[in-house]
Scaffold this motif. Structure first.
Motif, PDB file in Angstrom:
ATOM      1  N   TRP A   1     -12.669  16.465  12.502  1.00  0.00           N
ATOM      2  CA  TRP A   1     -12.331  16.114  13.776  1.00  0.00           C
ATOM      3  C   TRP A   1     -13.417  16.172  14.794  1.00  0.00           C
ATOM      4  O   TRP A   1     -13.922  17.291  14.866  1.00  0.00           O
TER       5      TRP A   1
ATOM      6  N   SER B   1     -14.133  15.642  18.738  1.00  0.00           N
ATOM      7  CA  SER B   1     -13.588  15.687  19.901  1.00  0.00           C
ATOM      8  C   SER B   1     -14.304  14.586  20.892  1.00  0.00           C
ATOM      9  O   SER B   1     -15.522  14.324  20.533  1.00  0.00           O
ATOM     10  N   ASN B   2     -13.543  13.963  21.905  1.00  0.00           N
ATOM     11  CA  ASN B   2     -14.118  13.093  22.767  1.00  0.00           C
ATOM     12  C   ASN B   2     -13.344  13.103  24.179  1.00  0.00           C
ATOM     13  O   ASN B   2     -12.315  13.773  24.191  1.00  0.00           O
TER      14      ASN B   2
ATOM     15  N   GLY C   1      -9.868  12.586  20.771  1.00  0.00           N
ATOM     16  CA  GLY C   1     -10.845  12.800  19.394  1.00  0.00           C
ATOM     17  C   GLY C   1     -10.537  11.861  18.387  1.00  0.00           C
ATOM     18  O   GLY C   1      -9.761  10.893  18.464  1.00  0.00           O
TER      19      GLY C   1
ATOM     20  N   SER D   1      -8.048   7.415  15.421  1.00  0.00           N
ATOM     21  CA  SER D   1      -7.771   7.842  16.810  1.00  0.00           C
ATOM     22  C   SER D   1      -6.481   7.236  17.552  1.00  0.00           C
ATOM     23  O   SER D   1      -5.993   6.213  17.089  1.00  0.00           O
TER      24      SER D   1
ATOM     25  N   GLU E   1      -4.807  18.908  21.577  1.00  0.00           N
ATOM     26  CA  GLU E   1      -5.612  18.759  20.519  1.00  0.00           C
ATOM     27  C   GLU E   1      -5.062  18.920  19.084  1.00  0.00           C
ATOM     28  O   GLU E   1      -5.049  18.090  17.912  1.00  0.00           O
TER      29      GLU E   1
END
Length: 196
Positions: A150, A152-153, A157, A171, A178
């Motif tokens: 995974w 994250s952004n 994520g 996504s 999360e």
């Protein structure tokens, strides 16, 4: 006189055509070999059940980059923030390359996999560069595919899952935390992997 004018024109045209030929793109790979439609990996109903919003449309796209065939599907939810994006990356049989999806995977996630040999292969320079590019290292996700992470952004994520010599990314939108997004992405990925 007329012949002397035509000969240089003909020769010039031949040179231009010969020069253009060097820049031709390779012929497209027949669809049967090239693509698995990304939208065939998940049904609208499966996506609706996980996201809790009706899917009003799916949009499929495919492209080839330097090494991979990428087949993508965007599942547009009635509540647009709950839309889902799925992408499948496979080797492009029409373009010989030394990079396979597994090679790419090792370069991208090898140092996070827990495999000492892979971590030793990474040099300090590439690690420093990647650390600047990503503030949070990817999280290893167990129990799906050959390996999964995974990443994250700022939008939540992306779940990346390797299976054999291909990988998918999923996504999804929404306001879930999360852990919930990881769980939902994992559920969708398991269904998609069954159809690969």
């Amino acid at each position: 006189m007329r012949r002397s004018v035509l000969v240089p024109l003909f020769c010039s045209a031949a040179l231009v055509l010969a020069g253009c030929k060097k820049h031709e793109t390779p012929p497209p790979v027949p669809r049967s070999q090239a693509e698995i439609d990304g939208c065939a990996l998940l049904t609208k109903e499966e996506t609706e059940a996980v996201q809790g919003s009706p899917i009003k449309e799916t949009k499929s796209s495919a492209r080839s980059d330097a090494a991979f065939l990428v087949s993508q599907c965007f599942y547009t939810a009635t509540d647009f923030s709950k839309s889902v994006n799925l992408a499948l990356m496979r080797r492009d049989p029409g373009r010989p390359t030394t990079t396979s999806p597994k090679d790419f995977w090792r370069e991208r996630f090898g140092r996070y996999s827990g495999d000492d040999k892979e971590r030793d292969k990474d040099n300090e320079q590439s690690e420093r560069k990647e650390e600047k590019e990503e503030s949070v290292p990817p999280k290893k996700i167990d129990g799906i595919g050959d390996e999964a992470f995974w990443a994250s952004n700022r939008f939540g994520g992306v779940l990346y899952v390797l299976k054999d010599d291909a990988f998918i990314s999923i996504s999804l939108g929404g306001t879930d935390d999360e852990d919930t997004k990881i769980k939902k992405s994992k559920t969708l990925a398991q269904k998609a992997l069954q159809r690969l």
